[in-house]
Design a protein around this motif. Structure first.
Motif, PDB file in Angstrom:
ATOM      1  N   GLY A  22       0.830  -1.208   0.000  1.00  0.00           N
ATOM      2  CA  GLY A  22       0.000   0.000   0.000  1.00  0.00           C
ATOM      3  C   GLY A  22       0.860   1.251   0.000  1.00  0.00           C
ATOM      4  O   GLY A  22       0.580   2.220  -0.716  1.00  0.00           O
ATOM      5  N   ALA A  23       1.921   1.244   0.803  1.00  0.00           N
ATOM      6  CA  ALA A  23       2.834   2.392   0.826  1.00  0.00           C
ATOM      7  C   ALA A  23       3.457   2.601  -0.550  1.00  0.00           C
ATOM      8  O   ALA A  23       3.584   3.740  -1.027  1.00  0.00           O
ATOM      9  CB  ALA A  23       3.911   2.176   1.882  1.00  0.00           C
ATOM     10  N   ILE A  24       3.815   1.508  -1.209  1.00  0.00           N
ATOM     11  CA  ILE A  24       4.407   1.602  -2.553  1.00  0.00           C
ATOM     12  C   ILE A  24       3.379   2.140  -3.551  1.00  0.00           C
ATOM     13  O   ILE A  24       3.656   3.085  -4.289  1.00  0.00           O
ATOM     14  CB  ILE A  24       4.957   0.237  -3.013  1.00  0.00           C
ATOM     15  CG1 ILE A  24       6.144  -0.176  -2.142  1.00  0.00           C
ATOM     16  CG2 ILE A  24       5.344   0.266  -4.488  1.00  0.00           C
ATOM     17  CD1 ILE A  24       6.578  -1.627  -2.315  1.00  0.00           C
ATOM     18  N   LEU A  25       2.202   1.521  -3.578  1.00  0.00           N
ATOM     19  CA  LEU A  25       1.167   1.924  -4.544  1.00  0.00           C
ATOM     20  C   LEU A  25       0.735   3.372  -4.355  1.00  0.00           C
ATOM     21  O   LEU A  25       0.784   4.178  -5.289  1.00  0.00           O
ATOM     22  CB  LEU A  25      -0.069   1.030  -4.393  1.00  0.00           C
ATOM     23  CG  LEU A  25      -0.036  -0.343  -5.011  1.00  0.00           C
ATOM     24  CD1 LEU A  25      -1.127  -1.221  -4.422  1.00  0.00           C
ATOM     25  CD2 LEU A  25      -0.205  -0.250  -6.505  1.00  0.00           C
ATOM     26  N   PHE A  26       0.280   3.671  -3.159  1.00  0.00           N
ATOM     27  CA  PHE A  26      -0.251   5.004  -2.905  1.00  0.00           C
ATOM     28  C   PHE A  26       0.849   6.058  -2.954  1.00  0.00           C
ATOM     29  O   PHE A  26       0.651   7.146  -3.496  1.00  0.00           O
ATOM     30  CB  PHE A  26      -0.989   5.040  -1.557  1.00  0.00           C
ATOM     31  CG  PHE A  26      -2.324   4.378  -1.599  1.00  0.00           C
ATOM     32  CD1 PHE A  26      -3.468   5.101  -1.906  1.00  0.00           C
ATOM     33  CD2 PHE A  26      -2.458   3.025  -1.349  1.00  0.00           C
ATOM     34  CE1 PHE A  26      -4.711   4.483  -1.962  1.00  0.00           C
ATOM     35  CE2 PHE A  26      -3.697   2.392  -1.393  1.00  0.00           C
ATOM     36  CZ  PHE A  26      -4.827   3.127  -1.701  1.00  0.00           C
ATOM     37  N   GLY A  27       2.018   5.729  -2.406  1.00  0.00           N
ATOM     38  CA  GLY A  27       3.133   6.678  -2.443  1.00  0.00           C
ATOM     39  C   GLY A  27       3.568   6.987  -3.860  1.00  0.00           C
ATOM     40  O   GLY A  27       3.763   8.154  -4.229  1.00  0.00           O
ATOM     41  N   ALA A  28       3.712   5.944  -4.670  1.00  0.00           N
ATOM     42  CA  ALA A  28       4.145   6.149  -6.063  1.00  0.00           C
ATOM     43  C   ALA A  28       3.147   7.008  -6.824  1.00  0.00           C
ATOM     44  O   ALA A  28       3.538   7.946  -7.539  1.00  0.00           O
ATOM     45  CB  ALA A  28       4.324   4.805  -6.765  1.00  0.00           C
ATOM     46  N   PHE A  29       1.854   6.702  -6.668  1.00  0.00           N
ATOM     47  CA  PHE A  29       0.880   7.471  -7.444  1.00  0.00           C
ATOM     48  C   PHE A  29       0.772   8.907  -6.943  1.00  0.00           C
ATOM     49  O   PHE A  29       0.631   9.836  -7.748  1.00  0.00           O
ATOM     50  CB  PHE A  29      -0.492   6.797  -7.451  1.00  0.00           C
ATOM     51  CG  PHE A  29      -1.428   7.438  -8.436  1.00  0.00           C
ATOM     52  CD1 PHE A  29      -1.174   7.349  -9.800  1.00  0.00           C
ATOM     53  CD2 PHE A  29      -2.527   8.163  -8.018  1.00  0.00           C
ATOM     54  CE1 PHE A  29      -2.008   7.957 -10.720  1.00  0.00           C
ATOM     55  CE2 PHE A  29      -3.367   8.773  -8.933  1.00  0.00           C
ATOM     56  CZ  PHE A  29      -3.103   8.673 -10.296  1.00  0.00           C
ATOM     57  N   GLU A  30       0.859   9.124  -5.652  1.00  0.00           N
ATOM     58  CA  GLU A  30       0.798  10.496  -5.134  1.00  0.00           C
ATOM     59  C   GLU A  30       2.010  11.310  -5.596  1.00  0.00           C
ATOM     60  O   GLU A  30       1.882  12.488  -5.938  1.00  0.00           O
ATOM     61  CB  GLU A  30       0.682  10.502  -3.603  1.00  0.00           C
ATOM     62  CG  GLU A  30      -0.670  10.035  -3.091  1.00  0.00           C
ATOM     63  CD  GLU A  30      -1.833  10.923  -3.539  1.00  0.00           C
ATOM     64  OE1 GLU A  30      -1.689  12.164  -3.574  1.00  0.00           O
ATOM     65  OE2 GLU A  30      -2.900  10.358  -3.861  1.00  0.00           O
ATOM     66  N   ILE A  31       3.182  10.676  -5.638  1.00  0.00           N
ATOM     67  CA  ILE A  31       4.381  11.365  -6.159  1.00  0.00           C
ATOM     68  C   ILE A  31       4.202  11.690  -7.639  1.00  0.00           C
ATOM     69  O   ILE A  31       4.507  12.803  -8.082  1.00  0.00           O
ATOM     70  CB  ILE A  31       5.647  10.507  -5.914  1.00  0.00           C
ATOM     71  CG1 ILE A  31       5.973  10.477  -4.424  1.00  0.00           C
ATOM     72  CG2 ILE A  31       6.826  11.021  -6.735  1.00  0.00           C
ATOM     73  CD1 ILE A  31       7.021   9.454  -4.026  1.00  0.00           C
TER      74      ILE A  31
END
Length: 195
Positions: A171-180
């Motif tokens: 979740g950190a990877i998915l959401f973090g990547a898309f927010e960046i």
């Protein structure tokens, strides 16, 4: 002239889902058979799809399709000997994933860390209860009553801890990547039309 327009947001969302789903396969293929059982990206993918796709069809279809494709690869290769046993269980898992997408749609209308953590706990609870119906139902290891189902749930706790870990990390990877990506490329922000 066609009314079809290229939508980079949908393409990027789908690409991120496919990449993270591929990690599920890489982790599974590069470990002992069941060492990382349930340490998976599927909970995070369900939340991600529910949070970012505004179109219901895409929100449910992409996470379910990614699970189906990765299951197909796993059950025709390293989990082949478990395929018959898991057939009934998997239908409950797919129902759980659909409910997780719904949780993402309801709980992540605004994506932030607090909402993401709360929704992660909700999806783990959904996975624990709904998926384990398939493990308990008609299984001779458990009595077919509430006590037997409770016993099944208790035995599943170590697997759910790994599911929680996987959902948090992926979740950190998915959401973090898309927010960046959204911050860097404003075209990825949600427009008035549904994605």
């Amino acid at each position: 002239m066609s009314n079809l327009k290229f939508n980079p947001r949908t393409t990027i969302l789908l690409l991120i889902i496919l990449i993270v789903t591929a990690f599920r396969l890489l982790v599974t293929f590069n470990s002992d058979e069941l060492q990382f059982a349930n340490f998976s990206s599927i909970g995070a993918v369900a939340l991600f799809g529910g949070a970012y796709f505004k179109d219901n069809l895409k929100a449910y279809a992409f996470p379910l399709l990614s699970l189906f494709l990765s299951d197909f690869v796993l059950y025709t290769t390293i989990y082949r000997k478990y395929a018959d046993l898991l057939l009934v269980q998997e239908s409950w898992t797919y129902l759980a994933i659909a409910l997780m997408v719904l949780a993402g749609r309801l709980l992540l209308k605004k994506v932030n860390i607090a909402n993401l953590l709360a929704s992660t706990l909700v999806v783990v609870l959904i996975h624990w209860i709904v998926s384990d119906i398939g493990s308990w139902y008609r299984n001779p290891l458990f009595t077919q009553d509430l006590a037997g189902f409770w016993q099944c749930l208790v035995k599943a706790i170590p697997f759910e801890v790994r599911f929680l870990e996987g959902t948090l990390i992926y979740g950190a990877i998915l959401f973090g990547a898309f927010e960046i990506l959204k911050a860097k490329y404003p075209v990825l922000k949600l427009q008035k039309q549904a994605v």
